[in-house]
Design an enzyme around this catalytic site. Structure first.
Site, PDB file in Angstrom:
ATOM      1  N   LYS A   1       0.841  -1.205   0.000  1.00 31.00           N
ATOM      2  CA  LYS A   1       0.000   0.000   0.000  1.00 31.00           C
ATOM      3  C   LYS A   1       0.875   1.254   0.000  1.00 31.00           C
ATOM      4  O   LYS A   1       0.614   2.216  -0.711  1.00 31.00           O
ATOM      5  CB  LYS A   1      -0.937  -0.006   1.233  1.00 31.00           C
ATOM      6  CG  LYS A   1      -2.067  -1.024   1.096  1.00 31.00           C
ATOM      7  CD  LYS A   1      -2.821  -1.292   2.392  1.00 31.00           C
ATOM      8  CE  LYS A   1      -3.865  -2.388   2.168  1.00 31.00           C
ATOM      9  NZ  LYS A   1      -4.530  -2.856   3.380  1.00 31.00           N
TER      10      LYS A   1
ATOM     11  N   GLN B   1      -4.458  -1.579   9.504  1.00 27.73           N
ATOM     12  CA  GLN B   1      -4.431  -2.917   8.893  1.00 27.73           C
ATOM     13  C   GLN B   1      -5.029  -3.946   9.857  1.00 27.73           C
ATOM     14  O   GLN B   1      -4.668  -3.994  11.033  1.00 27.73           O
ATOM     15  CB  GLN B   1      -2.976  -3.275   8.534  1.00 27.73           C
ATOM     16  CG  GLN B   1      -2.812  -4.576   7.780  1.00 27.73           C
ATOM     17  CD  GLN B   1      -3.430  -4.555   6.393  1.00 27.73           C
ATOM     18  OE1 GLN B   1      -3.533  -3.523   5.752  1.00 27.73           O
ATOM     19  NE2 GLN B   1      -3.853  -5.711   5.911  1.00 27.73           N
TER      20      GLN B   1
ATOM     21  N   ASP C   1     -11.143   2.749   4.052  1.00 25.59           N
ATOM     22  CA  ASP C   1     -11.599   1.350   3.969  1.00 25.59           C
ATOM     23  C   ASP C   1     -13.122   1.278   3.791  1.00 25.59           C
ATOM     24  O   ASP C   1     -13.654   0.248   3.400  1.00 25.59           O
ATOM     25  CB  ASP C   1     -11.278   0.610   5.280  1.00 25.59           C
ATOM     26  CG  ASP C   1      -9.996  -0.197   5.219  1.00 25.59           C
ATOM     27  OD1 ASP C   1      -9.698  -0.749   4.151  1.00 25.59           O
ATOM     28  OD2 ASP C   1      -9.322  -0.286   6.258  1.00 25.59           O
TER      29      ASP C   1
END
Ligand code: GUN
Length: 300
Positions: free
Chosen positions: A54, A98, A121
Site C-alpha cells: 500500500k 491494517q 476502507d
C-alpha cells in the site's frame, strides 16, 4: 466455451495511471497532495506485506504517505489516541488500520474511531449507511474492485441478474449494496446466497446468474454445472491449498473451480491475478476522493 480472463493487474495499472494524472492535476491546480497513513500493529508477515504494498503504491502515485508501525502490545487506549492524532492532521486525508489487530484490542472500537471522512476502507458505520442511502464518497476496496472489473471487462450490469455468494461485512454485504445502486456500473437485480441457503437453492440461484460474484471462503466451491453458459464469474476467494515443493511458495486457489467454470463462463477472474490486484488500487482511489472531500472539491 473457454472464458476470457479478466486480468486484474492490467485493469489496476490502467486505473493507477488515471489516478496519477489526477494527483498531478490536484497538485498543480489546487496545491492538494493526497495523504495516507497506514497503521500496522505487530509484525504479522501477511499484514507487513500488505501495508508495504500500500505504501509503495501511494508513493508511486505521488501521495504524502506515512507508515506507522506499532508494537503488538500497544494498548487500545494508545491506539485510539494515535488515530485521533491522525484525525486532526490536515495533511492526512486517509487513515487505514491494517486488520487483524491483536486480540486485546477491540477492532470495532478502532475502526469506529476513524473520522468517517478519512475512512478509506469504508468500514465505519457512517460510511456503511451512506452506501445504503446511495450518497457516499468511498466504497470498500474489494467489492469496489469487483465492480470495476465487471464494468470494464463485461460491461454495464444494468438489468442483469447478479448473484453474490457470501454475506461478509467486507465483501458480500457491500457487494449487494453496490450492485443495487441506481448508477452506471450497477442497477442490477441482486440475490445474495450464503450459509443459510440450502445447497439445492444455492445451485439454482447460481445457475440463474448473468454475473456470479463469489466470496464464500471455500476453495473451489463453485462447480462448472452451477454456472450459466456465458456468465461473468468474479472469484474473490484466496485460499492456500498447499505449498509448492519447488519454490516453497503457497499454492493458491479461489472459491471457484476454475477448470470446470472457465468452460462455461464468458469472463472469469483468475486466482491469483484477478480481484487481488484491484484492492490496493481502490484504496488509492478512495484516498484521492478523501483529499477532494477535505478540500471541498466534492461534496456529499
Ligand atoms: N486486512 C485484510 N484486508 C484488509 C482491508 O481491506 N483493510 C484493512 N484495513 N485491513 C485488511
Amino acid at each position: 466455451m473457454a472464458a476470457k480472463l479478466i486480468k486484474g493487474a492490467e485493469v489496476a495499472a490502467q486505473i493507477r495511471e488515471e489516478l496519477k494524472k489526477e494527483v498531478e492535476d490536484l497538485k498543480a491546480k489546487h496545491n492538494l497532495i493526497p495523504g495516507l497513513v497506514t497503521i500496522l500493529v505487530g509484525e504479522d508477515p501477511g499484514s507487513v506485506s500488505y501495508v508495504t504494498a500500500k505504501q509503495k503504491t501511494s508513493h508511486e502515485l505521488g501521495f504524502y504517505s506515512i507508515q506507522d508501525s506499532q508494537p503488538p502490545d500497544i494498548t487500545e487506549a494508545a491506539l485510539l489516541a494515535l488515530i485521533e492524532k491522525y484525525n486532526q492532521d490536515p495533511k492526512l486525508h486517509g487513515i487505514l488500520v491494517q486488520l487483524p489487530v491483536p486480540k486485546h484490542i477491540d477492532s470495532n472500537k478502532v475502526l469506529y474511531a476513524i473520522d468517517p471522512n478519512k475512512d478509506v476502507d469504508a468500514f465505519h458505520p457512517v460510511n456503511v449507511g451512506r452506501i445504503l442511502i446511495g450518497n457516499y464518497a468511498f466504497l470498500p476496496c474489494t467489492p469496489a474492485g469487483c465492480q470495476e472489473l465487471i464494468y470494464r471487462a463485461y460491461g454495464d450490469p444494468k438489468g442483469k441478474e447478479v448473484v453474490v455468494v457470501g454475506r461478509s461485512n467486507i465483501v458480500g454485504k457491500p457487494m449487494v449494496a453496490i450492485m443495487i445502486q441506481k448508477r452506471a456500473g450497477a442497477n442490477a437485480t441482486v440475490t445474495c446466497v450464503h450459509t443459510g441457503t440450502p445447497k439445492d437453492k444455492m445451485i439454482e440461484h447460481c445457475r440463474r446468474a448473468d454475473i456470479l460474484i463469489v466470496a464464500a471462503g471455500v476453495p473451489k466451491y463453485i462447480q462448472g454445472d452451477w454456472v450459466k453458459e456465458g456468465a461473468c464469474v468474479i472469484d474473490v476467494g484466496v485460499n492456500r491449498i498447499g505449498k509448492s515443493e519447488k519454490t516453497g511458495k503457497a499454492i493458491l486457489a479461489g472459491d471457484v473451480d476454475f477448470e470446470s467454470v472457465s468452460q462455461k463462463a464468458s469472463f472469469i477472474t483468475p486466482v491469483p491475478g484477478g480481484v487481488g490486484p484491484m484492492t490496493i488500487t481502490m484504496l488509492m482511489k478512495n484516498t484521492v476522493m478523501a483529499a477532494k472531500l477535505a478540500a471541498g472539491l466534492v461534496k456529499l
